[in-house]
Design an enzyme around this catalytic site. Structure first.
Site, short mmCIF file in Angstrom:
data_model
loop_
_atom_site.label_atom_id
_atom_site.label_comp_id
_atom_site.label_asym_id
_atom_site.label_seq_id
_atom_site.Cartn_x
_atom_site.Cartn_y
_atom_site.Cartn_z
CB ALA A 10 13.26 -19.65 -49.54
CE1 TYR A 43 0.26 -10.79 -41.75
CE2 TYR A 43 2.59 -11.29 -41.51
CZ TYR A 43 1.53 -10.45 -41.30
OH TYR A 43 1.71 -9.26 -40.64
CG HIS A 89 5.92 -12.38 -57.09
ND1 HIS A 89 5.09 -13.35 -57.60
CD2 HIS A 89 6.00 -12.63 -55.74
CE1 HIS A 89 4.67 -14.14 -56.63
NE2 HIS A 89 5.21 -13.74 -55.49
CB THR A 122 8.10 -22.63 -62.97
OG1 THR A 122 9.12 -21.64 -62.82
CG2 THR A 122 8.66 -23.87 -63.62
N PRO A 123 5.20 -23.40 -64.79
CG PRO A 123 4.76 -24.08 -66.96
CD PRO A 123 5.80 -23.46 -66.11
CG ASP A 204 -16.91 -34.94 -19.85
OD1 ASP A 204 -15.98 -35.77 -19.83
OD2 ASP A 204 -16.74 -33.71 -19.77
C1 SPV Z 1 -13.70 -30.70 -22.46
O1 SPV Z 1 -13.79 -30.18 -23.58
O2 SPV Z 1 -13.95 -31.88 -22.25
C2 SPV Z 1 -13.25 -29.88 -21.32
C3 SPV Z 1 -13.53 -28.46 -21.30
O3 SPV Z 1 -12.71 -30.46 -20.40
S1 SPV Z 1 -15.01 -28.27 -20.42
O4 SPV Z 1 -16.02 -29.10 -21.05
O5 SPV Z 1 -15.34 -26.87 -20.48
O6 SPV Z 1 -14.77 -28.69 -19.05
MG MG Z 2 -12.96 -32.53 -20.38
#
Ligand code: SPV
Ligand code: MG
Length: 433
Positions: A10, A43, A89, A122-123, A204
């Site tokens: 609901a 779920y 149902h 109900t369609p 990075d």
């Molecule tokens: C990222 O996903 O950039 C993270 C996690 O900082 S790790 O690469 O494990 O440092």
């Molecule tokens: Mg990171």
């Protein structure tokens, strides 16, 4: 007077519900088993309205005698307690997700001679369709930002996967798997510094700045509705971090995770192979505190990421930092490890559980990837982030395709072996025609 049991979520009341209750009423006194918030979140999906709100609505439908909670998708516990003469149902559950639940209802009713009554559904009216339609409309920053807190409240573990573009976001939004009558899906997205910069062909190291990260985030925001957690590296200078917090919050991002490192940014998974310096507890606590003061809502969260295990400083150092960062206002703690075995993570988790103030605990099991979600739940983890898998699986597939074209002097083999059909790619995203 005979008793009639009707179960429902609901969450989106529609005339189909009213018809079912109308049919049930003809048979006797109607008891509605209303799925609890936890049951819907576990779920199905996150409920839009909470249990008490939904209960008030259902109670006011003509013909409903009483509303009781149903704690699982499985009707059995309530049915055995109530032993109703009928369950009602619509026919729509004869196929699809609920067919096993239906079989079980029939079997349990048999124990006391109860009957399942199935009026024609109900369609063209189903909650799932209404939800799909609302997905098309999208969401608002205000609605999205709150979703992570709600998930943390309702689910034993929140499952997050990395996205680095809109398509990845869509995969996370839509991928579903049926398992034991429950729908398994991802709860939200992680905007990883590693995969965001790698997808841009950059390392990075923080060279992808916040403005560029925001472009990726915006692409994902545009096509999804699930909550987002952003990897904020170390948050930058405190005086800059407060602006990042405000920007993310304004866009409806639910949380940022910042790591307690200073100096040249290096990915944590290098561990001690490269020079990485941890911030002082005082300075990092101040940064967390400044961020918390900067946010405009009660909803946004700042998680503190502890790098003590990555930098081989030990579990006691990690725990000391966790305690300080929580005092400084951190809404959650992420503990990171690059060990192949989960031993240190499990030990940290068990000691973390005993701390005075408990906040949600986040882990990124990229290296100790044998751990299942069930094991993480046992350890006390609240959020699991699969931090880089979509990019790591896409890259080798693309390299294979490139190599196949070089090898065969044409793209026939690549098309046949590694590519989706052209017709499928041009219609992959609806609305392109
Ligand atoms: C990222 O996903 O950039 C993270 C996690 O900082 S790790 O690469 O494990 O440092
Ligand atoms: Mg990171």
């Amino acid at each position: 007077m005979k008793t009639v049991y009707v179960a429902m979520s609901a969450d989106f009341i529609h005339p189909g519900h009213i018809n079912i209750i109308g049919e049930a009423k003809k048979l006797g006194e109607v008891i509605v088993g209303l799925l609890t918030d936890e049951a819907i979140a576990t779920y199905k999906r996150l409920p839009v309205l909470n249990y008490n709100q939904r209960k008030r609505i259902v109670e006011s439908i003509v013909g409903v005698k009483i509303v009781i909670p149903q704690e699982t998708l499985d009707y059995t516990p309530n049915l055995r307690k109530l032993k109703p003469n009928y369950v009602v149902h619509g026919t729509d559950w004869r196929s699809g997700v609920q067919q096993n639940v239906r079989k079980k209802v029939i079997a349990v009713l048999n124990e006391w001679g109860g009957k399942l009554i199935e009026p024609e559904s109900t369609p063209n009216l189903s909650t799932d369709q209404l939800i799909r339609d609302s997905l098309g409309i999208g969401t608002t920053p205000e609605a999205r930002i709150k979703k992570l807190r709600k998930l943390l409240e309702l689910k034993s573990i929140v499952r997050i996967l990395e996205a680095h573009n809109g398509l990845g976001g869509l995969i996370i939004e839509k991928t579903k798997l049926l398992e034991n009558d429950a729908v398994r899906e991802f709860d939200g997205m992680w905007i990883s510094s590693l995969t965001d910069s790698t997808a841009k062909g950059k390392p990075d190291t923080g060279c992808v700045d916040v403005t560029s990260r925001m472009q990726t985030i915006n692409d994902i925001l545009e096509v999804t509705t699930k909550p987002i957690i952003v990897d904020g590296d170390n948050g930058g200078l405190t005086e800059h971090f407060v602006f990042t917090v405000k920007t993310l919050e304004r866009h409806g991002i639910s949380a940022i995770i910042i790591e307690d490192k200073i100096g040249a940014k290096r990915n944590s998974l290098f561990g001690t192979d490269v020079e990485q310096t941890q911030d002082s507890i005082e300075a990092f606590s101040e940064k967390i505190n400044a961020g918390k003061q900067a946010q405009a809502t009660q909803d946004f969260m700042i998680f503190a990421r502890i790098e003590s295990l990555i930098l081989k400083k030990g579990i006691d150092d990690a725990l000391k930092r966790a305690s300080a960062y929580i005092k400084a206002g951190a809404d959650g703690i992420m503990i990171h490890s690059k060990e192949k075995e989960p031993k240190e993570i499990i030990e940290f988790c068990s000691k973390f559980k005993k701390m005075e103030t408990i906040v949600p605990l986040v882990v990124v099991p990229s290296t100790y990837n044998q751990m299942t979600e069930e094991e993480l739940i046992d350890a006390g983890v609240s959020i699991v982030i699969y931090a880089n898998q979509l990019l790591r699986s896409a890259y080798p597939a693309m390299v294979k395709t490139a190599e196949s074209i070089l090898k065969n002097h044409r793209c026939k083999e690549a098309s046949e072996h590694f590519c989706m059909p052209i017709k499928d790619i041009i219609t992959l995203i609806p609305g392109g025609k």
